[in-house]
Design a protein around this motif. Structure first.
Motif, PDB file in Angstrom:
ATOM      1  N   LEU A 230       0.834  -1.205   0.000  1.00  0.00           N
ATOM      2  CA  LEU A 230       0.000   0.000   0.000  1.00  0.00           C
ATOM      3  C   LEU A 230       0.871   1.258   0.000  1.00  0.00           C
ATOM      4  O   LEU A 230       0.531   2.256  -0.651  1.00  0.00           O
ATOM      5  CB  LEU A 230      -0.959  -0.013   1.194  1.00  0.00           C
ATOM      6  CG  LEU A 230      -2.031  -1.110   1.157  1.00  0.00           C
ATOM      7  CD1 LEU A 230      -2.831  -1.114   2.464  1.00  0.00           C
ATOM      8  CD2 LEU A 230      -2.957  -0.942  -0.050  1.00  0.00           C
ATOM      9  N   ASP A 231       1.983   1.220   0.709  1.00  0.00           N
ATOM     10  CA  ASP A 231       2.925   2.350   0.711  1.00  0.00           C
ATOM     11  C   ASP A 231       3.506   2.545  -0.695  1.00  0.00           C
ATOM     12  O   ASP A 231       3.582   3.673  -1.209  1.00  0.00           O
ATOM     13  CB  ASP A 231       4.034   2.095   1.725  1.00  0.00           C
ATOM     14  CG  ASP A 231       4.949   3.296   1.944  1.00  0.00           C
ATOM     15  OD1 ASP A 231       4.668   4.391   1.402  1.00  0.00           O
ATOM     16  OD2 ASP A 231       5.949   3.146   2.679  1.00  0.00           O
ATOM     17  N   ALA A 232       3.879   1.454  -1.337  1.00  0.00           N
ATOM     18  CA  ALA A 232       4.428   1.545  -2.699  1.00  0.00           C
ATOM     19  C   ALA A 232       3.386   2.116  -3.661  1.00  0.00           C
ATOM     20  O   ALA A 232       3.717   2.952  -4.510  1.00  0.00           O
ATOM     21  CB  ALA A 232       4.895   0.172  -3.175  1.00  0.00           C
ATOM     22  N   ALA A 233       2.147   1.678  -3.509  1.00  0.00           N
ATOM     23  CA  ALA A 233       1.083   2.206  -4.374  1.00  0.00           C
ATOM     24  C   ALA A 233       0.956   3.713  -4.196  1.00  0.00           C
ATOM     25  O   ALA A 233       0.844   4.464  -5.174  1.00  0.00           O
ATOM     26  CB  ALA A 233      -0.238   1.511  -4.064  1.00  0.00           C
ATOM     27  N   SER A 234       1.011   4.158  -2.953  1.00  0.00           N
ATOM     28  CA  SER A 234       0.918   5.591  -2.668  1.00  0.00           C
ATOM     29  C   SER A 234       2.098   6.346  -3.289  1.00  0.00           C
ATOM     30  O   SER A 234       1.922   7.400  -3.913  1.00  0.00           O
ATOM     31  CB  SER A 234       0.883   5.794  -1.146  1.00  0.00           C
ATOM     32  OG  SER A 234       0.924   7.166  -0.840  1.00  0.00           O
ATOM     33  N   GLN A 235       3.301   5.806  -3.121  1.00  0.00           N
ATOM     34  CA  GLN A 235       4.486   6.472  -3.676  1.00  0.00           C
ATOM     35  C   GLN A 235       4.448   6.500  -5.208  1.00  0.00           C
ATOM     36  O   GLN A 235       4.857   7.489  -5.828  1.00  0.00           O
ATOM     37  CB  GLN A 235       5.757   5.780  -3.192  1.00  0.00           C
ATOM     38  CG  GLN A 235       6.030   5.999  -1.709  1.00  0.00           C
ATOM     39  CD  GLN A 235       7.375   5.465  -1.288  1.00  0.00           C
ATOM     40  OE1 GLN A 235       8.346   5.549  -2.029  1.00  0.00           O
ATOM     41  NE2 GLN A 235       7.436   4.915  -0.084  1.00  0.00           N
ATOM     42  N   LEU A 236       3.964   5.426  -5.807  1.00  0.00           N
ATOM     43  CA  LEU A 236       3.870   5.395  -7.269  1.00  0.00           C
ATOM     44  C   LEU A 236       2.848   6.414  -7.773  1.00  0.00           C
ATOM     45  O   LEU A 236       3.059   7.055  -8.807  1.00  0.00           O
ATOM     46  CB  LEU A 236       3.520   3.985  -7.747  1.00  0.00           C
ATOM     47  CG  LEU A 236       4.651   2.960  -7.604  1.00  0.00           C
ATOM     48  CD1 LEU A 236       4.127   1.540  -7.776  1.00  0.00           C
ATOM     49  CD2 LEU A 236       5.772   3.252  -8.593  1.00  0.00           C
ATOM     50  N   ARG A 237       1.743   6.588  -7.037  1.00  0.00           N
ATOM     51  CA  ARG A 237       0.757   7.605  -7.429  1.00  0.00           C
ATOM     52  C   ARG A 237       1.360   9.005  -7.308  1.00  0.00           C
ATOM     53  O   ARG A 237       1.154   9.852  -8.173  1.00  0.00           O
ATOM     54  CB  ARG A 237      -0.501   7.496  -6.560  1.00  0.00           C
ATOM     55  CG  ARG A 237      -1.388   6.309  -6.899  1.00  0.00           C
ATOM     56  CD  ARG A 237      -2.756   6.426  -6.248  1.00  0.00           C
ATOM     57  NE  ARG A 237      -2.704   6.561  -4.800  1.00  0.00           N
ATOM     58  CZ  ARG A 237      -2.652   5.537  -3.944  1.00  0.00           C
ATOM     59  NH1 ARG A 237      -2.669   4.305  -4.387  1.00  0.00           N
ATOM     60  NH2 ARG A 237      -2.609   5.753  -2.636  1.00  0.00           N
ATOM     61  N   GLU A 238       2.117   9.244  -6.222  1.00  0.00           N
ATOM     62  CA  GLU A 238       2.785  10.541  -6.066  1.00  0.00           C
ATOM     63  C   GLU A 238       3.757  10.795  -7.206  1.00  0.00           C
ATOM     64  O   GLU A 238       3.825  11.896  -7.746  1.00  0.00           O
ATOM     65  CB  GLU A 238       3.545  10.596  -4.735  1.00  0.00           C
ATOM     66  CG  GLU A 238       2.653  10.770  -3.527  1.00  0.00           C
ATOM     67  CD  GLU A 238       3.451  10.801  -2.238  1.00  0.00           C
ATOM     68  OE1 GLU A 238       4.627  11.217  -2.254  1.00  0.00           O
ATOM     69  OE2 GLU A 238       2.880  10.401  -1.209  1.00  0.00           O
ATOM     70  N   ARG A 239       4.506   9.773  -7.567  1.00  0.00           N
ATOM     71  CA  ARG A 239       5.479   9.918  -8.661  1.00  0.00           C
ATOM     72  C   ARG A 239       4.752  10.242  -9.967  1.00  0.00           C
ATOM     73  O   ARG A 239       5.184  11.119 -10.722  1.00  0.00           O
ATOM     74  CB  ARG A 239       6.289   8.637  -8.822  1.00  0.00           C
ATOM     75  CG  ARG A 239       7.237   8.698 -10.021  1.00  0.00           C
ATOM     76  CD  ARG A 239       7.862   7.378 -10.313  1.00  0.00           C
ATOM     77  NE  ARG A 239       9.030   7.181  -9.457  1.00  0.00           N
ATOM     78  CZ  ARG A 239       9.821   6.131  -9.545  1.00  0.00           C
ATOM     79  NH1 ARG A 239       9.565   5.171 -10.407  1.00  0.00           N
ATOM     80  NH2 ARG A 239      10.868   6.024  -8.771  1.00  0.00           N
ATOM     81  N   ALA A 240       3.647   9.546 -10.217  1.00  0.00           N
ATOM     82  CA  ALA A 240       2.874   9.799 -11.453  1.00  0.00           C
ATOM     83  C   ALA A 240       2.294  11.204 -11.440  1.00  0.00           C
ATOM     84  O   ALA A 240       2.277  11.885 -12.465  1.00  0.00           O
ATOM     85  CB  ALA A 240       1.781   8.754 -11.598  1.00  0.00           C
ATOM     86  N   SER A 241       1.843  11.636 -10.262  1.00  0.00           N
ATOM     87  CA  SER A 241       1.285  12.988 -10.145  1.00  0.00           C
ATOM     88  C   SER A 241       2.360  14.033 -10.386  1.00  0.00           C
ATOM     89  O   SER A 241       2.136  15.011 -11.094  1.00  0.00           O
ATOM     90  CB  SER A 241       0.681  13.164  -8.750  1.00  0.00           C
ATOM     91  OG  SER A 241       0.212  14.488  -8.577  1.00  0.00           O
ATOM     92  N   ASP A 242       3.536  13.819  -9.786  1.00  0.00           N
ATOM     93  CA  ASP A 242       4.652  14.757  -9.991  1.00  0.00           C
ATOM     94  C   ASP A 242       5.045  14.809 -11.462  1.00  0.00           C
ATOM     95  O   ASP A 242       5.334  15.880 -12.002  1.00  0.00           O
ATOM     96  CB  ASP A 242       5.864  14.350  -9.151  1.00  0.00           C
ATOM     97  CG  ASP A 242       5.639  14.585  -7.658  1.00  0.00           C
ATOM     98  OD1 ASP A 242       4.660  15.289  -7.305  1.00  0.00           O
ATOM     99  OD2 ASP A 242       6.419  14.049  -6.860  1.00  0.00           O
ATOM    100  N   ALA A 243       5.077  13.654 -12.116  1.00  0.00           N
ATOM    101  CA  ALA A 243       5.446  13.608 -13.529  1.00  0.00           C
ATOM    102  C   ALA A 243       4.418  14.339 -14.376  1.00  0.00           C
ATOM    103  O   ALA A 243       4.762  14.980 -15.375  1.00  0.00           O
ATOM    104  CB  ALA A 243       5.589  12.162 -13.999  1.00  0.00           C
ATOM    105  N   GLY A 244       3.161  14.265 -13.945  1.00  0.00           N
ATOM    106  CA  GLY A 244       2.103  14.947 -14.686  1.00  0.00           C
ATOM    107  C   GLY A 244       2.129  16.449 -14.512  1.00  0.00           C
ATOM    108  O   GLY A 244       1.629  17.205 -15.351  1.00  0.00           O
ATOM    109  N   ASN A 245       2.755  16.889 -13.403  1.00  0.00           N
ATOM    110  CA  ASN A 245       2.832  18.325 -13.121  1.00  0.00           C
ATOM    111  C   ASN A 245       4.066  18.972 -13.722  1.00  0.00           C
ATOM    112  O   ASN A 245       4.248  20.179 -13.616  1.00  0.00           O
ATOM    113  CB  ASN A 245       2.802  18.574 -11.607  1.00  0.00           C
ATOM    114  CG  ASN A 245       1.461  18.226 -11.011  1.00  0.00           C
ATOM    115  OD1 ASN A 245       0.440  18.310 -11.673  1.00  0.00           O
ATOM    116  ND2 ASN A 245       1.469  17.811  -9.754  1.00  0.00           N
ATOM    117  N   ASN A 246       4.956  18.150 -14.285  1.00  0.00           N
ATOM    118  CA  ASN A 246       6.186  18.700 -14.870  1.00  0.00           C
ATOM    119  C   ASN A 246       6.092  18.789 -16.370  1.00  0.00           C
ATOM    120  O   ASN A 246       5.337  18.274 -17.037  1.00  0.00           O
ATOM    121  CB  ASN A 246       7.400  17.858 -14.481  1.00  0.00           C
ATOM    122  CG  ASN A 246       7.697  17.989 -12.999  1.00  0.00           C
ATOM    123  OD1 ASN A 246       7.446  19.035 -12.411  1.00  0.00           O
ATOM    124  ND2 ASN A 246       8.204  16.939 -12.398  1.00  0.00           N
TER     125      ASN A 246
END
Ligand code: FES
Length: 102
Positions: free
Chosen positions: A86-102
Protein backbone atom coordinates in the motif's frame (compact mmCIF):
# COMPACT_ATOMS: atom_id res chain seq x y z
CA UNK A 1 3.46 -23.94 -14.83
CA UNK A 2 5.51 -26.06 -17.13
CA UNK A 3 8.31 -24.22 -18.96
CA UNK A 4 6.79 -25.11 -22.31
CA UNK A 5 3.60 -23.27 -21.29
CA UNK A 6 5.61 -20.04 -21.10
CA UNK A 7 6.97 -20.35 -24.60
CA UNK A 8 6.68 -17.01 -26.38
CA UNK A 9 5.88 -15.16 -23.16
CA UNK A 10 7.86 -12.40 -21.50
CA UNK A 11 9.45 -13.78 -18.34
CA UNK A 12 10.30 -11.39 -15.54
CA UNK A 13 12.06 -12.31 -12.33
CA UNK A 14 12.72 -10.50 -9.08
CA UNK A 15 16.30 -9.90 -10.19
CA UNK A 16 14.95 -7.63 -12.92
CA UNK A 17 13.12 -5.25 -10.60
CA UNK A 18 16.15 -3.25 -9.45
CA UNK A 19 17.96 -0.93 -11.83
CA UNK A 20 21.76 -0.82 -11.63
CA UNK A 21 21.55 -2.16 -8.08
CA UNK A 22 19.00 0.42 -6.96
CA UNK A 23 15.83 -1.10 -5.52
CA UNK A 24 12.57 -0.14 -7.19
CA UNK A 25 9.87 1.54 -5.11
CA UNK A 26 8.16 -1.71 -4.17
CA UNK A 27 11.41 -3.38 -3.11
CA UNK A 28 12.36 -0.28 -1.12
CA UNK A 29 8.98 -0.38 0.62
CA UNK A 30 9.45 -4.06 1.47
CA UNK A 31 12.80 -3.12 3.02
CA UNK A 32 11.29 -0.13 4.86
CA UNK A 33 8.41 -2.17 6.32
CA UNK A 34 10.48 -5.31 7.02
CA UNK A 35 8.08 -7.16 4.75
CA UNK A 36 10.22 -10.23 4.37
CA UNK A 37 9.34 -13.88 4.08
CA UNK A 38 11.57 -16.73 2.98
CA UNK A 39 13.59 -16.57 -0.23
CA UNK A 40 10.86 -18.27 -2.23
CA UNK A 41 7.91 -16.29 -0.96
CA UNK A 42 9.48 -12.83 -1.01
CA UNK A 43 10.43 -13.11 -4.67
CA UNK A 44 7.01 -14.43 -5.67
CA UNK A 45 5.12 -11.85 -3.65
CA UNK A 46 7.22 -9.03 -5.10
CA UNK A 47 6.39 -10.19 -8.61
CA UNK A 48 2.68 -10.56 -7.86
CA UNK A 49 2.60 -7.14 -6.23
CA UNK A 50 4.48 -5.62 -9.16
CA UNK A 51 1.80 -6.92 -11.50
CA UNK A 52 -0.96 -5.74 -9.17
CA UNK A 53 0.44 -2.20 -9.01
CA UNK A 54 0.86 -2.10 -12.78
CA UNK A 55 -2.82 -2.96 -13.21
CA UNK A 56 -4.28 -1.07 -10.25
CA UNK A 57 -2.73 2.13 -8.91
CA UNK A 58 -5.14 2.33 -5.96
CA UNK A 59 -5.52 -1.14 -4.49
CA UNK A 60 -7.12 -1.34 -1.07
CA UNK A 61 -6.16 -3.81 1.62
CA UNK A 62 -8.74 -6.39 0.56
CA UNK A 63 -7.43 -6.40 -3.01
CA UNK A 64 -3.85 -6.75 -1.80
CA UNK A 65 -4.83 -9.61 0.49
CA UNK A 66 -6.72 -11.29 -2.34
CA UNK A 67 -3.57 -11.20 -4.49
CA UNK A 68 -1.51 -12.54 -1.61
CA UNK A 69 -3.95 -15.42 -1.16
CA UNK A 70 -2.56 -16.90 -4.36
CA UNK A 71 0.67 -17.69 -2.54
CA UNK A 72 0.93 -20.98 -0.73
CA UNK A 73 2.86 -19.55 2.21
CA UNK A 74 0.77 -19.32 5.36
CA UNK A 75 3.67 -18.44 7.63
CA UNK A 76 2.34 -15.04 8.60
CA UNK A 77 -0.57 -12.66 8.53
CA UNK A 78 1.21 -10.58 5.88
CA UNK A 79 0.65 -7.35 7.84
CA UNK A 80 4.03 -5.81 6.93
CA UNK A 81 3.72 -6.99 3.34
CA UNK A 82 0.31 -5.39 2.97
CA UNK A 83 1.66 -2.15 4.48
CA UNK A 84 4.62 -2.21 2.07
CA UNK A 85 2.44 -2.74 -0.99
CA UNK A 86 0.00 0.00 0.00
CA UNK A 87 2.93 2.35 0.71
CA UNK A 88 4.43 1.55 -2.70
CA UNK A 89 1.08 2.21 -4.37
CA UNK A 90 0.92 5.59 -2.67
CA UNK A 91 4.49 6.47 -3.68
CA UNK A 92 3.87 5.39 -7.27
CA UNK A 93 0.76 7.61 -7.43
CA UNK A 94 2.78 10.54 -6.07
CA UNK A 95 5.48 9.92 -8.66
CA UNK A 96 2.87 9.80 -11.45
CA UNK A 97 1.28 12.99 -10.15
CA UNK A 98 4.65 14.76 -9.99
CA UNK A 99 5.45 13.61 -13.53
CA UNK A 100 2.10 14.95 -14.69
CA UNK A 101 2.83 18.32 -13.12
CA UNK A 102 6.19 18.70 -14.87
FE1 FES B 1 8.13 -18.88 2.55
FE2 FES B 1 6.30 -19.22 4.39
S1 FES B 1 7.77 -17.66 4.27
S2 FES B 1 6.88 -20.61 2.87
Amino acid sequence: MLAVQAQGSEIRTVEGLATDGVLDILQACFHKHHALQCGFCTAGILMSATELLAANSEPDESIVRDVLSGHICRCTGYQNIVAAILDAASQLRERASDAGNN
